[in-house]
Design a protein around this motif. Structure first.
Motif, PDB file in Angstrom:
ATOM      1  N   SER A   1      17.941  -2.857   1.668  1.00 60.44           N
ATOM      2  CA  SER A   1      18.004  -1.938   0.519  1.00 60.44           C
ATOM      3  C   SER A   1      16.683  -1.835  -0.232  1.00 60.44           C
ATOM      4  CB  SER A   1      19.120  -2.374  -0.454  1.00 60.44           C
ATOM      5  OG  SER A   1      20.371  -2.381   0.200  1.00 60.44           O
ATOM      6  N   SER A   2      15.609  -2.290   0.385  1.00 60.27           N
ATOM      7  CA  SER A   2      14.286  -2.177  -0.233  1.00 60.27           C
ATOM      8  C   SER A   2      13.814  -0.723  -0.143  1.00 60.27           C
ATOM      9  CB  SER A   2      13.281  -3.086   0.468  1.00 60.27           C
ATOM     10  OG  SER A   2      13.699  -4.427   0.420  1.00 60.27           O
ATOM     11  N   GLU A   3      12.859  -0.365  -0.988  1.00 60.99           N
ATOM     12  CA  GLU A   3      12.287   0.976  -0.953  1.00 60.99           C
ATOM     13  C   GLU A   3      10.767   0.885  -0.892  1.00 60.99           C
ATOM     14  OE1 GLU A   3      13.609   3.430  -4.135  1.00 60.99           O
ATOM     15  OE2 GLU A   3      15.730   3.333  -3.566  1.00 60.99           O
ATOM     16  N   HIS A   4      10.191   1.776  -0.109  1.00 59.93           N
ATOM     17  CA  HIS A   4       8.736   1.820  -0.005  1.00 59.93           C
ATOM     18  C   HIS A   4       8.177   2.628  -1.158  1.00 59.93           C
ATOM     19  CE1 HIS A   4       4.807   3.389   1.406  1.00 59.93           C
ATOM     20  NE2 HIS A   4       4.705   2.192   1.950  1.00 59.93           N
ATOM     21  N   TYR A   5       7.148   2.099  -1.807  1.00 60.63           N
ATOM     22  CA  TYR A   5       6.474   2.800  -2.900  1.00 60.63           C
ATOM     23  C   TYR A   5       5.018   2.993  -2.509  1.00 60.63           C
ATOM     24  CZ  TYR A   5       5.075   4.121  -7.644  1.00 60.63           C
ATOM     25  OH  TYR A   5       4.594   4.793  -8.735  1.00 60.63           O
ATOM     26  N   SER A   6       4.607   4.248  -2.425  1.00 61.21           N
ATOM     27  CA  SER A   6       3.261   4.577  -1.967  1.00 61.21           C
ATOM     28  C   SER A   6       2.282   4.638  -3.121  1.00 61.21           C
ATOM     29  CB  SER A   6       3.279   5.932  -1.244  1.00 61.21           C
ATOM     30  OG  SER A   6       1.966   6.358  -0.930  1.00 61.21           O
ATOM     31  N   ILE A   7       1.022   4.337  -2.834  1.00 59.84           N
ATOM     32  CA  ILE A   7      -0.016   4.492  -3.855  1.00 59.84           C
ATOM     33  C   ILE A   7      -0.181   5.961  -4.239  1.00 59.84           C
ATOM     34  CG2 ILE A   7      -1.257   2.413  -3.118  1.00 59.84           C
ATOM     35  CD1 ILE A   7      -3.309   4.257  -1.759  1.00 59.84           C
ATOM     36  N   LEU A   8       0.249   6.884  -3.364  1.00 57.66           N
ATOM     37  CA  LEU A   8       0.154   8.306  -3.674  1.00 57.66           C
ATOM     38  C   LEU A   8       1.161   8.736  -4.731  1.00 57.66           C
ATOM     39  CD1 LEU A   8      -0.347   9.756  -0.084  1.00 57.66           C
ATOM     40  CD2 LEU A   8      -2.080   9.552  -1.877  1.00 57.66           C
ATOM     41  N   GLN A   9       2.100   7.855  -5.055  1.00 60.73           N
ATOM     42  CA  GLN A   9       3.069   8.148  -6.111  1.00 60.73           C
ATOM     43  C   GLN A   9       2.542   7.768  -7.497  1.00 60.73           C
ATOM     44  OE1 GLN A   9       6.228   6.294  -3.347  1.00 60.73           O
ATOM     45  NE2 GLN A   9       7.446   7.412  -4.826  1.00 60.73           N
ATOM     46  N   GLU A  10       1.375   7.117  -7.530  1.00 63.04           N
ATOM     47  CA  GLU A  10       0.755   6.743  -8.798  1.00 63.04           C
ATOM     48  C   GLU A  10      -0.106   7.906  -9.304  1.00 63.04           C
ATOM     49  OE1 GLU A  10       0.536   3.575 -10.839  1.00 63.04           O
ATOM     50  OE2 GLU A  10       2.526   3.829  -9.969  1.00 63.04           O
TER      51      GLU A  10
END
Length: 397
Positions: free
Chosen positions: A212-221
């Motif tokens: 249930s983990s989610e990937h968070y991209s640096i492009l979302q910053e």
């Protein structure tokens, strides 16, 4: 007699492939090898990709645009939009694998002697690419005891010098399988902004996250637009390693314009492979879901089996399809070679990737190996038993 360059001599051997001669010898001796050393998926490539190549209507296999097909880049922008990443096709440069994207990135943002900080253990070819680009990798060590979590920010700050140009991460990680949390990405983003550094994120395993983990991209910053550079690839996502198609993504126009000059110098990415890669984006969501479920089951099989072997330590990977295991041996390089040269169980053995090659710090990872859980569960169970008996015999000599 002419001699080769100092740079050529400094190029490191691949820890993943350097044992190949021993493996070839073992095969000639009639042994079957379970390859735990390399991340070559056995998942089928999407039929959409294969059909696109099979049914193409080309009369001439021509160059493409140096940035890659515009239609492909537009579809990629749509793919990223599904992951809450807002970019345009002009922010994307198609490359010959993620490897070329990294080489273009280093060429675009560094000069000879500049430095890039990388949490280690790290993907071994980062060291090769930096050597090729005459850039110095400055390691900041993460530990198995913490699951290879992001090292404390002060550890990074101690290493920053006037020559530091970037921080490079792999998320999820190869070789550790560690998935950086949203909070950790935000910490790195603040650091990059504070010291005016680039933050490069290798996100080729973006789809492979578990529990249930989610990937968070640096492009979302949003505040990181001038600093963020993402490296991506179809190799693992669509089981298309042989296509050699990747991309460089950044909203920093100067980075894209500079990388484009490198792209023009190599002319264009391969045409047929772009056709396949563009078509792969039409694969249904079920393709990702089923693939991730298979890898999660394989991860659980591998980790639970390794933890039953006396003296073996392993952290639970949250993403990708690798783990680092600490073995009850002094020299994992010697042990991995011994498994191929001197050991078999019913004419079967395993091939491992010694983890020392994933570190640049001297004497780190000497008793560790990287294991890729890309085999089916039956073969993983056989591999674990071979490893268990191999360790027992090796340590009884």
């Amino acid at each position: 007699m002419p001699i080769v360059s100092h740079k050529g001599k400094a190029m490191p051997e691949s820890p993943i492939r350097k044992l190949v001669p021993f493996a070839e010898k073992a095969v000639k001796e009639g042994k079957h090898i379970y390859h735990l050393n390399i991340g070559q998926p056995d998942i089928k490539t999407p039929i959409e990709a294969m059909n696109a190549v099979r049914d193409h209507k080309l009369d001439i296999l021509a160059y493409s645009h140096s940035a890659g097909f515009e239609s492909f880049r537009k579809k990629l922008a749509g793919y990223y939009a599904k992951h809450d990443i807002t970019i345009s096709s002009d922010d994307i440069l198609i490359t010959t694998g993620g490897s070329e994207a990294l080489i273009f990135t280093m060429g675009s943002i560094t000069d000879p002697g500049d430095e890039i900080i990388v949490p280690e253990p790290f993907y071994a070819n980062y060291y090769s690419f930096s050597t090729q680009s005459t850039v110095k990798v400055v390691p900041v060590i993460s530990k198995l005891e913490t699951g290879f979590a992001l090292p404390p920010i002060p550890d990074f700050e101690k290493l920053i010098t006037p020559k530091t140009k970037a921080i490079l991460i792999c998320n999820p990680g190869n070789p550790t399988g560690y998935l950086y949390s949203k909070e950790e990405i935000k910490q790195l983003s603040k650091l990059a902004i504070k010291y005016d550094l680039f933050l490069i994120s290798d996100e080729v395993y973006r789809e492979f996250v578990y529990d249930s983990s989610e990937h968070y991209s640096i492009l979302q910053e949003r505040d990181l637009e001038d600093h963020a550079i993402v490296v991506d690839s179809v190799s693992k996502r669509y089981s298309m390693c042989g296509a050699r198609i990747g991309c460089l993504v950044s909203k920093n126009k100067s980075v894209i314009e500079t990388a484009m000059k490198f792209a023009q110098a190599r002319l264009s990415p391969p045409t047929l492979a772009q056709i396949a890669s563009e078509a792969a984006l039409e694969a249904p969501d079920s393709y990702y879901k089923e693939t991730v479920e298979k890898y999660k089951l394989r991860r659980d099989t591998l980790v639970s089996g390794l933890r039953e072997i006396p003296g073996v330590k392993v952290a639970l990977p949250k993403g990708a399809f690798y783990c680092i295991a600490e073995l009850p041996v002094e020299d994992a390089d010697h042990f991995a070679e011994w498994l191929l040269n001197k050991f078999d169980l019913n004419k079967q053995t395993v091939m491992l990737a010694p983890a020392s090659g994933f570190y640049s710090s001297p004497n780190e990872g000497k008793n560790q190996v990287r294991i890729a859980y890309v085999l089916n569960r039956r073969d993983l169970k056989k591999s674990i038993e071979i490893l268990r008996q191999g360790l027992e015999k090796y340590n009884s000599q």
